[in-house]
Every structure is written in structure tokens, then in C-alpha cells.
Design a protein around this motif. Sequence first.
Motif, mmCIF file in Angstrom:
data_model
loop_
_atom_site.group_PDB
_atom_site.id
_atom_site.type_symbol
_atom_site.label_atom_id
_atom_site.label_comp_id
_atom_site.label_asym_id
_atom_site.label_seq_id
_atom_site.Cartn_x
_atom_site.Cartn_y
_atom_site.Cartn_z
ATOM 1 N N THR A 28 49.760 27.552 37.171
ATOM 2 C CA THR A 28 49.616 28.689 38.095
ATOM 3 C C THR A 28 50.123 29.969 37.446
ATOM 4 O O THR A 28 51.087 29.961 36.657
ATOM 5 N N ARG A 32 49.636 31.404 41.887
ATOM 6 C CA ARG A 32 48.277 31.021 42.221
ATOM 7 C C ARG A 32 47.561 30.517 40.976
ATOM 8 O O ARG A 32 47.789 31.013 39.876
ATOM 9 N N LYS A 36 42.116 30.500 42.405
ATOM 10 C CA LYS A 36 42.480 31.257 43.620
ATOM 11 C C LYS A 36 42.541 32.767 43.337
ATOM 12 O O LYS A 36 42.223 33.586 44.192
ATOM 13 N N TRP A 37 42.981 33.151 42.121
ATOM 14 C CA TRP A 37 42.999 34.572 41.766
ATOM 15 C C TRP A 37 41.580 35.145 41.742
ATOM 16 O O TRP A 37 41.352 36.297 42.134
ATOM 17 N N SER A 41 40.463 38.095 44.291
ATOM 18 C CA SER A 41 39.966 39.331 43.675
ATOM 19 C C SER A 41 38.592 39.676 44.211
ATOM 20 O O SER A 41 38.305 40.845 44.538
#
Length: 289
Positions: A28, A32, A36-37, A41
Motif C-alpha cells: 500500500t 491505499r 484504490k488510488w 483519482s
Amino acid sequence: MAALKEKRTCGQRCQDFGRFVWNPDDQTFMGRTPEKWVYISLYYVAFYVVMTALFILAIYVLMYTLSPYSPDYQDRLTSPGVMVWPDAYGEEGVEIFFNTSDKKSWSKMSNCLTHFLQPYNDSMQNQNSHTCTQGKYFIQTHFSGPHHTKWACPFTQSMLGNCSGIEDPTFGYADGKPCVIIKMNRIINFCPGNQTLGPYVNCTVLEGSDNVRGMEYFPTNGTIDLSYFPYYGKLAQPTYINPLVAVKFDMVKNRKVKIQCRVVADNIAHQNFYDPYEGKVEFCLTVSS
């Protein structure tokens, strides 16, 4: 008794922060995973794109419904303001002071008027303006002028007679008979007076009446012709120029007077305590030798 919490060293704190930035165990970054980033975004990119589009749409609809030629709402002014030139402002308003024997003193006033009247040059006005019918409002329902504009009536420098500066470039300041120029500010779609009589300028001496032998108005009787009204706005009438009235005072030298010049018309107020320049202007005139 609870055990005292062990105090962590600076190196340990830095190690913990580095592990927060990138945790190799969980793969991570700052709490995250890369997947997930990407999702978050994309969410914020879509959110700001939608917000920007809504803002642009709102501005477009607003500008589409507004006329570029005249304001939709006009509630600030009901009567025009009045100004005087030379605009020599002192501690108590406009104070026109000069010495007839000091060229530097009176030339400052005459130069101010010369600069102010440059747009009123006869050849320039006759070239860019339209021939108008005197004594009638110049009502224009269509944009029949060049480049989708409306016509404007010419006001030439020579119409100010002995106060035009053409024959006497000193405007009377060299011999103690100074000229002042009165200008009424513009209000879109404003029609002063009635259908037959235009507004006129009337000057009265408030203090020192014995110090003024007489006064003369240009144009005759200080009348502003109805053909200069109404004004349709800067975009609609780019060649429009304010009509003027010049007043020539025959002064007793080494005396001071306080003068009020008022634009007289049926619908021009002049008794507004909170706006001393509405419908009128007051100034002091002092001549020394």
C-alpha cells in the motif's frame, strides 16, 4: 498501575512514517493500494470535470440571456450627476484659483480645458457622427449605424463659442474672464425635460454676488438639445460624446465667489443631501492679479 508508554526515538518515528508511505507487506502507498488510488483519482477527476462543466454552462446561460447593449436592471441612478472643468479639486471641493499676471497659474487651467476638448474637434465629430434633427429626441429602434451600432449626434468644439478655445486659447483666463465647462453624466435611456424643451444649465452665485459682473452661456441660454438623448450605451453608441455647456464669467479681480450650476429639467433632481453632485455642481472661483 499502567505501564508508562515507551518513548520512541526520532529514528523510529521516521521508520514508522516511511512504512506509512510505503508498506511492503500490504503493498500500500499512504494507506491505499495502487488500484484504490486509481479509482479515487478517477473519481475526483470526474467530479471536477462535472463541476467545471456546470459552472461554464451557468455562465453561458447567464451571458446568453443578457443584452450586451444595455443593463437589464438600472436602479442606481435616477438623475444624472454634473461635473465641472477645469476639475481643480481642493479641500472643499472644486476650487478654481488663478492669477492673471502669472502665466503658469492660468495656463494650468487653460491646458486642462484644451485637453478635455480634444475629442470635440470639429472635423473629428463631423466625420464620425450623424446629422440629427434639432429639438427632438433621437429615438433609434434599430442598429442602422456602422458595425451594428446606433448613430450619435455630433457636438463640436465650435459650438462653445467664446469658450471653445479656438479663437482664444486661454479660455479667458489671461484677462480675468474665465470659462468653465459643465457636463452632465450619461444615463442609459434617460430622457430629460419634455418633448419640446431640452434641459438647460443655470448658474447662480451663492456667495460673493457683487464679485461677478455677468455671465454668458454657450450654446445660447445654456440649452442642451434634445437630440443628444436618449443615450443607448457605450457598445451601442461608440461615437457618442457628452453635450456640454460653457459659462464665461466676467469677474472682479482679487475676489472670490462660490457658484452653483444646475441642470434644469422636469425629471432631474438637485436636492439630494447625500449626493451633492446630483443635478448640480458647486465650485469656488477666485481671480487675483
